[in-house]
Scaffold this active site. Sequence first.
Site, PDB file in Angstrom:
ATOM      1  N   LEU A 241       0.838  -1.412  -0.099  1.00 41.34           N
ATOM      2  CA  LEU A 241       0.038  -0.073  -0.036  1.00 41.34           C
ATOM      3  C   LEU A 241       0.826   1.189   0.140  1.00 41.34           C
ATOM      4  CD1 LEU A 241      -3.160   0.368   2.120  1.00 41.34           C
ATOM      5  CD2 LEU A 241      -1.468   2.693   1.599  1.00 41.34           C
TER       6      LEU A 241
ATOM      7  N   HIS B 219       6.323   2.425  13.184  1.00 43.02           N
ATOM      8  CA  HIS B 219       6.894   3.754  12.707  1.00 43.02           C
ATOM      9  C   HIS B 219       5.849   4.724  12.806  1.00 43.02           C
ATOM     10  CE1 HIS B 219       8.574   6.684   9.782  1.00 43.02           C
ATOM     11  NE2 HIS B 219       9.673   6.158  10.041  1.00 43.02           N
TER      12      HIS B 219
END
Length: 342
Positions: A126, A230
């Site tokens: 993605l 992250h």
Amino acid sequence: MLVIRPINAADFTALKTIAIESGAGFTSLPVNDERLKQKIQHAEHSFAAKVEQPGDQGYLFVLEDTQTGEIVGTTGIEAAVGTGTPLYHFQQNTVIHHSAELNVFNQLKTLTLCNDYTGASEICTLFLREDYRRNHAGRFLSKVRFLFMAEYPERFSERVIAEMRGVADKDGQPPFWHWLQKLFLTIDFTTADHLIGIGKKAFIAELMPRHPIYVGLLPESAQEVIGQVHQNTKPALNLLENEGFTHKGYIDLFDAGPTVEAQLKQIKSVAESKKVPVKIAAVQGEQTLAVANTSLQQFRASFSTEAQYDAEQGLLLLSAEFAAALQLRDGDMARFIVLDKA
């Protein structure tokens, strides 16, 4: 209008641009011409194949701006991971060290190399170009995969996983990586990342630790990021958690990012999607709907408020322009979900 469709050979240049923009850590799109062409060819064969159960298929979609013809994003699904090339993770466990004589009871966390997700389907690849990260586009790019999977469940495993990017420093280097590099691999992260991206994973089985690792022996910088995502990945993780995905202790080998999982039929967008006939009409709905046709090779999907579900008639009302973009006519079947709710 932004429309999702299967990738084809003409999209190579755009895919390479996205691979470059996605940067280090995005191993599913390596900056390697041969590998990218292979991925496109593999996707074309996968969409064309007659499938009764998941196997070595990979479905890669591109998001196209119909006004400019520009490819602005990608999203993908691997039907069954680890069946050709092993897919490795660290599994987090707890072991007990107990001495009744000394009255000592210690619970110690460990990491063990495994390939427990062999055969699972994986949502992956993605990426949305920065200028388009608005107006539901990112949410749509994630959820559209579930519309496709809901329409073709026989092509996918009962268990679906997603690998989330782990913590990295300002230079893009994962703190978790450094101890691995020093003790086991002795190659830099960029090289390892590249090898994974082009499918050369034999070094993992050859060089990675074969016995459980006591987490307490790792540097604190490595311990702190285990199972953490992250900063830029937090929205994607939140979206998947809202879909019913959970983390059961499996982490990435190199950046320690979590792998989350869900049962296909229990994914919220799969369970709540509706498949109904289409009626072309002048419509301006109050909600944004993500709508897909039910074709395989000519799969098309997009999102708009020019779509409304008429529950009384059991019809999906679409504007003529929106229906045309999805290659839908009166009476055709379409599958949809409400996009702009949690």
